[in-house]
Design a protein around this motif. Structure first.
Motif, PDB file in Angstrom:
ATOM      1  N   ALA A 113       0.836  -1.195   0.000  1.00 25.78           N
ATOM      2  CA  ALA A 113       0.000   0.000   0.000  1.00 25.78           C
ATOM      3  C   ALA A 113       0.874   1.250   0.000  1.00 25.78           C
ATOM      4  O   ALA A 113       2.055   1.184   0.324  1.00 25.78           O
ATOM      5  CB  ALA A 113      -0.883  -0.002   1.243  1.00 25.78           C
ATOM      6  N   HIS A 114       0.302   2.406  -0.369  1.00 26.58           N
ATOM      7  CA  HIS A 114       1.119   3.629  -0.268  1.00 26.58           C
ATOM      8  C   HIS A 114       0.972   4.258   1.114  1.00 26.58           C
ATOM      9  O   HIS A 114       1.799   5.054   1.527  1.00 26.58           O
ATOM     10  CB  HIS A 114       0.841   4.616  -1.404  1.00 26.58           C
ATOM     11  CG  HIS A 114      -0.427   5.421  -1.255  1.00 26.58           C
ATOM     12  ND1 HIS A 114      -1.672   4.833  -1.160  1.00 26.58           N
ATOM     13  CD2 HIS A 114      -0.622   6.755  -1.189  1.00 26.58           C
ATOM     14  CE1 HIS A 114      -2.580   5.802  -1.063  1.00 26.58           C
ATOM     15  NE2 HIS A 114      -1.979   6.956  -1.062  1.00 26.58           N
ATOM     16  N   ILE A 115      -0.082   3.883   1.840  1.00 24.16           N
ATOM     17  CA  ILE A 115      -0.186   4.297   3.250  1.00 24.16           C
ATOM     18  C   ILE A 115      -0.437   3.027   4.073  1.00 24.16           C
ATOM     19  O   ILE A 115      -1.383   2.281   3.795  1.00 24.16           O
ATOM     20  CB  ILE A 115      -1.339   5.293   3.471  1.00 24.16           C
ATOM     21  CG1 ILE A 115      -1.141   6.545   2.611  1.00 24.16           C
ATOM     22  CG2 ILE A 115      -1.444   5.675   4.958  1.00 24.16           C
ATOM     23  CD1 ILE A 115      -2.326   7.506   2.638  1.00 24.16           C
ATOM     24  N   HIS A 116       0.412   2.797   5.049  1.00 22.68           N
ATOM     25  CA  HIS A 116       0.210   1.676   5.962  1.00 22.68           C
ATOM     26  C   HIS A 116       0.009   2.239   7.363  1.00 22.68           C
ATOM     27  O   HIS A 116       0.894   2.895   7.885  1.00 22.68           O
ATOM     28  CB  HIS A 116       1.455   0.776   6.029  1.00 22.68           C
ATOM     29  CG  HIS A 116       1.658  -0.095   4.832  1.00 22.68           C
ATOM     30  ND1 HIS A 116       1.121  -1.364   4.741  1.00 22.68           N
ATOM     31  CD2 HIS A 116       2.333   0.112   3.682  1.00 22.68           C
ATOM     32  CE1 HIS A 116       1.476  -1.901   3.579  1.00 22.68           C
ATOM     33  NE2 HIS A 116       2.209  -1.031   2.918  1.00 22.68           N
ATOM     34  N   VAL A 117      -1.144   1.976   7.956  1.00 22.36           N
ATOM     35  CA  VAL A 117      -1.276   2.233   9.393  1.00 22.36           C
ATOM     36  C   VAL A 117      -1.321   0.847  10.020  1.00 22.36           C
ATOM     37  O   VAL A 117      -2.360   0.187  10.049  1.00 22.36           O
ATOM     38  CB  VAL A 117      -2.537   3.051   9.742  1.00 22.36           C
ATOM     39  CG1 VAL A 117      -2.611   3.269  11.250  1.00 22.36           C
ATOM     40  CG2 VAL A 117      -2.501   4.397   9.019  1.00 22.36           C
ATOM     41  N   VAL A 118      -0.163   0.376  10.424  1.00 22.02           N
ATOM     42  CA  VAL A 118      -0.027  -0.988  10.932  1.00 22.02           C
ATOM     43  C   VAL A 118       0.528  -0.912  12.344  1.00 22.02           C
ATOM     44  O   VAL A 118       1.586  -0.339  12.569  1.00 22.02           O
ATOM     45  CB  VAL A 118       0.923  -1.818  10.034  1.00 22.02           C
ATOM     46  CG1 VAL A 118       1.145  -3.207  10.626  1.00 22.02           C
ATOM     47  CG2 VAL A 118       0.340  -1.947   8.629  1.00 22.02           C
ATOM     48  N   ASP A 119      -0.221  -1.452  13.285  1.00 21.64           N
ATOM     49  CA  ASP A 119       0.177  -1.348  14.690  1.00 21.64           C
ATOM     50  C   ASP A 119      -0.112  -2.681  15.372  1.00 21.64           C
ATOM     51  O   ASP A 119      -1.259  -2.996  15.678  1.00 21.64           O
ATOM     52  CB  ASP A 119      -0.635  -0.217  15.351  1.00 21.64           C
ATOM     53  CG  ASP A 119      -0.260  -0.026  16.809  1.00 21.64           C
ATOM     54  OD1 ASP A 119       0.552  -0.830  17.333  1.00 21.64           O
ATOM     55  OD2 ASP A 119      -0.783   0.915  17.425  1.00 21.64           O
ATOM     56  N   ASP A 120       0.940  -3.470  15.574  1.00 24.34           N
ATOM     57  CA  ASP A 120       0.670  -4.797  16.151  1.00 24.34           C
ATOM     58  C   ASP A 120       0.473  -4.742  17.668  1.00 24.34           C
ATOM     59  O   ASP A 120       0.274  -5.778  18.300  1.00 24.34           O
ATOM     60  CB  ASP A 120       1.703  -5.846  15.722  1.00 24.34           C
ATOM     61  CG  ASP A 120       3.123  -5.500  16.112  1.00 24.34           C
ATOM     62  OD1 ASP A 120       3.310  -4.520  16.849  1.00 24.34           O
ATOM     63  OD2 ASP A 120       4.041  -6.213  15.679  1.00 24.34           O
TER      64      ASP A 120
END
Ligand SMILES: [Mn+2]
Length: 336
Positions: free
Chosen positions: A126-133
């Motif tokens: 993706a061009h924007i990743h909001v990934v928070d494990d």
């Protein structure tokens, strides 16, 4: 990953500057994928945007009540879905291959794709990743997005987010930050949602055959490695005998973890195409995300899985061998 509204600035700008949105999630959509998707669609609609959701597999029957107007469609390549949408949200998915057939809509459109997820980061699609494990559900991140954009938390959005959080925390049992889980849930409850009714729809609406299948699976429970590992097996024959679908197996693997002293529970499910689905659950010490990654899959530290080629017997042997070398040493009881 930035915290607060800053992490959402680019996403909010994409939302504000476009009109048509596609929302999607992983194969065999679960409470979090569906709940976060419905909540995001509700938020987009409230802003006057057009949003549709598509998934590779049909919505499991027990989640149907969440989508009375049938906004969520099963992917059909003969329709124009995905062609006119300007922005594509991929939720609760760390790799494009997890999208199943929807992958063909999303791939090669990186500059239009936004990923919102709480699995460990794996694939830069993706061009924007909001990934928070650290987030306990993708629904938590959607809640955060809505708050940061000062969107309205309607009852239907709250219901969808409640289901996303309820299912991904294993009914509020897991999650690193119980304070935050319950603070958000309190906010959701203020909209007037009915937790008793939601639980009845999700967990007290099984067909008799589903419970009979569960009984058959549990009666074959096997123990390994000094009772620290438990295993369940589901064969195609059992599925046929009980007229079961894949969605009827949702949550069954959790029973493997319910055994006293067990560190890892694993379930082997024979698939129609001859491959074997392997699902892991762990209690506290073994990181089953790493275990699954070593075998070619992934997930979370307490819940993960993969699909493997080979017969049930071969896959079981290979997986148990890998669990065996991964088990932490037994703590010797200290002498008093
Ligand atoms: Mn999730």
């Amino acid at each position: 990953m930035e915290k607060g509204s800053k992490r959402w600035a680019k996403v909010a700008q994409e939302i504000q500057s476009h009109k048509r949105f596609l929302v999607t999630t992983h194969v065999n959509p679960d409470g979090d994928g569906i709940g976060s998707g419905i909540a995001l669609m509700g938020h987009l609609s409230a802003l006057g945007k057009d949003a549709v959701m598509v998934s590779s597999d049909p919505l499991p029957e027990r989640y149907r009540f969440l989508d009375p107007e049938r906004h969520i469609r099963t992917y059909d390549p003969s329709t124009s879905v995905g062609l006119k949408e300007e922005v594509i949200f991929v939720l609760d998915t760390s790799e494009l291959t997890r999208l199943g057939r929807v992958q063909e809509v999303v791939e090669n459109r990186k500059d239009q794709v936004i990923s919102i997820d709480h699995h460990p980061f794996r694939d830069n699609f993706a061009h924007i990743h909001v990934v928070d494990d650290n987030a306990f559900a993708t629904g938590e991140l959607i809640y955060d997005l809505i708050q940061s954009m000062k969107g309205k938390l309607t009852k239907s959005i709250a219901e969808a987010l409640y289901i996303s959080i309820l299912t991904d925390t294993g009914l509020f049992r897991y999650g690193k930050n119980p304070n935050r889980i319950h603070t958000i849930v309190l906010d959701l409850l203020k909209t007037g949602i009915d937790p008793g009714w939601i639980s009845e729809m999700l967990f007290e609406s099984y067909l008799p055959k589903r419970l009979q299948l569960l009984g058959a699976i549990l009666s074959q429970l096997e123990m390994f490695f000094g009772d620290r590992v438990s295993a369940l097996v589901v064969t195609q024959r059992m599925m046929e005998e009980f007229g079961a679908r894949q969605e009827d197996l949702d949550g069954v693997v959790d029973y493997a973890r319910y055994v006293i002293g067990v560190e890892v529970g694993v379930m082997f499910t024979e698939l129609e195409d001859g491959r074997v689905k392997v699902s892991f659950r762990s209690k506290r010490e073994l990181d089953v995300n790493q275990l699954a990654v070593r075998l070619g899959g992934g997930g979370h530290s307490r819940a993960s899985g993969l699909v493997m080629r080979g017969s049930l017997k071969e896959v079981k042997g290979r997986v148990l061998e890998e669990i065996g070398v991964s088990l932490p040493p037994i703590q010797k009881p200290t002498k008093k």
